[in-house]
Write a protein that holds these residues in place. Structure first.
Motif, mmCIF file in Angstrom:
data_model
loop_
_atom_site.group_PDB
_atom_site.id
_atom_site.type_symbol
_atom_site.label_atom_id
_atom_site.label_comp_id
_atom_site.label_asym_id
_atom_site.label_seq_id
_atom_site.Cartn_x
_atom_site.Cartn_y
_atom_site.Cartn_z
ATOM 1 N N UNK A 265 89.766 41.730 17.878
ATOM 2 C CA UNK A 265 89.623 43.170 18.433
ATOM 3 C C UNK A 265 91.689 42.759 18.882
ATOM 4 N N UNK B 288 95.281 43.915 20.197
ATOM 5 C CA UNK B 288 96.155 44.482 20.878
ATOM 6 C C UNK B 288 97.656 44.191 21.427
ATOM 7 N N UNK C 76 100.645 44.509 24.269
ATOM 8 C CA UNK C 76 100.821 44.856 25.959
ATOM 9 C C UNK C 76 102.140 44.651 26.105
ATOM 10 N N UNK D 232 99.000 48.967 28.369
ATOM 11 C CA UNK D 232 98.400 48.805 26.763
ATOM 12 C C UNK D 232 99.828 49.139 25.819
ATOM 13 N N UNK E 178 96.350 49.290 19.829
ATOM 14 C CA UNK E 178 95.074 48.539 20.189
ATOM 15 C C UNK E 178 95.029 48.654 17.795
ATOM 16 N N UNK F 164 103.495 40.918 24.446
ATOM 17 C CA UNK F 164 102.572 40.572 24.324
ATOM 18 C C UNK F 164 101.035 41.063 23.953
ATOM 19 N N UNK G 128 91.205 39.468 22.195
ATOM 20 C CA UNK G 128 90.342 39.924 22.903
ATOM 21 C C UNK G 128 88.039 38.776 22.231
ATOM 22 N N UNK G 129 87.492 38.458 22.907
ATOM 23 C CA UNK G 129 85.926 38.099 22.316
ATOM 24 C C UNK G 129 84.943 39.236 22.396
ATOM 25 N N UNK H 146 79.681 41.145 26.104
ATOM 26 C CA UNK H 146 79.580 42.086 27.803
ATOM 27 C C UNK H 146 80.982 41.722 28.471
ATOM 28 N N UNK H 147 81.017 40.382 28.710
ATOM 29 C CA UNK H 147 82.248 39.942 29.656
ATOM 30 C C UNK H 147 83.569 39.107 28.764
ATOM 31 N N UNK H 148 84.227 40.015 27.467
ATOM 32 C CA UNK H 148 85.188 40.026 26.546
ATOM 33 C C UNK H 148 86.427 39.837 27.805
ATOM 34 N N UNK H 149 86.650 39.135 26.862
ATOM 35 C CA UNK H 149 88.764 38.800 28.479
ATOM 36 C C UNK H 149 89.720 38.000 26.700
ATOM 37 N N UNK H 150 90.244 38.262 27.768
ATOM 38 C CA UNK H 150 92.068 38.996 26.332
ATOM 39 C C UNK H 150 92.600 36.738 26.778
ATOM 40 N N UNK I 233 96.304 35.875 25.681
ATOM 41 C CA UNK I 233 97.683 36.122 24.857
ATOM 42 C C UNK I 233 98.256 35.625 24.753
ATOM 43 N N UNK I 234 99.598 35.988 23.803
ATOM 44 C CA UNK I 234 100.418 35.044 23.180
ATOM 45 C C UNK I 234 101.768 35.057 24.424
#
Lengths: 110, 113
Positions: free
Chosen positions: A32, A34, A36, A46, A49, A86, A90-91, A94-98, A100-101
């Motif tokens: 996933x 995005x 930003x 944001x 996406x 940026x 996203x992984x 449930x606890x997905x995190x971003x 960033x480059x």
């Protein structure tokens, strides 16, 4: 491990010129992605996406799984597009995190 | 955007001192995050929290401590500040769910002398 690569730190263009901000990713699953944006003196927000396949402020980004890329494009840059951009991945779960480059500064000159 | 705030906005401290950065959100978002923003590194995740009393490490947790006794607050503490912790710190939050839009606070610029 997932990784996001933005190969350029700065892109400077004249108003009306096309813009392409590059983003490549590394991820073993279904990504996933995005974009930003952080305008001067504003907070990070944001921009778009990949899952929604929308155009925001004239910007579009297409996910290319073959090239593992998610480049941000705009055909005619405006001065108000000047900002830090940026790319983020996203992984899943449930606890997905971003992740960033490192970001790229876009400067649009009059 | 006033829904997520950070304080202080600017802080200067000395090496070895303890510093706490505050983050408060009014949306009742389950998830909260702390990032640091450094030139050449972009945004890196320090810690995150999935709910009150549930926290976990991110990419660069060393030297930081977090707590989350209430859903709306997520303070970040530097137990013994070092110069390498000079940075801009951003707090963010999001709703539970697969759409991972995070909402960011205005940032705290921390200088460690």
């Amino acid at each position: 491990a997932q990784r996001v690569t933005q190969p350029e730190k700065l892109l400077s263009v004249f108003k009306g010129a096309p813009v392409e901000l590059k983003c490549n990713y590394s991820y073993s699953g279904s990504p996933e992605l995005f974009w930003y944006v952080q305008y001067s003196r504003q907070r990070l927000q944001l921009l778009l996406r990949h899952i929604s396949r929308e155009s925001i402020k004239g910007f579009t980004a297409d996910l290319n799984k073959g090239e593992t890329s998610f480049h941000l494009k705009k055909p005619f840059a405006q001065e108000e597009d000047s900002a830090m951009y940026y790319c983020a991945l996203s992984d899943t779960g449930a606890n997905s995190k971003l992740t960033f480059g490192k970001g790229i500064t876009l400067s649009v000159r009059p | 955007d006033a829904g997520i705030t950070q304080s202080p906005r600017y802080k200067i401290t000395e090496t070895g001192r303890q510093v706490t950065l505050m983050c408060h959100q009014t949306w009742s978002h389950s998830y909260m995050f702390w990032y640091r923003q450094d030139l050449g590194h972009g945004l890196r995740l320090i810690y995150y929290s999935a709910a009150a009393d549930i926290t976990d490490k991110g990419e660069v947790p060393d030297g930081y401590v977090v707590s989350r006794s209430k859903t709306e607050n997520f303070p970040l503490t530097l137990e013994s500040a070092t110069r390498s912790q000079t940075s801009v710190y951003f707090c963010a939050s999001r709703l539970a769910g697969s759409y991972n839009e995070q909402f960011f606070g205005p940032g705290t610029r921390l200088t460690v002398l």
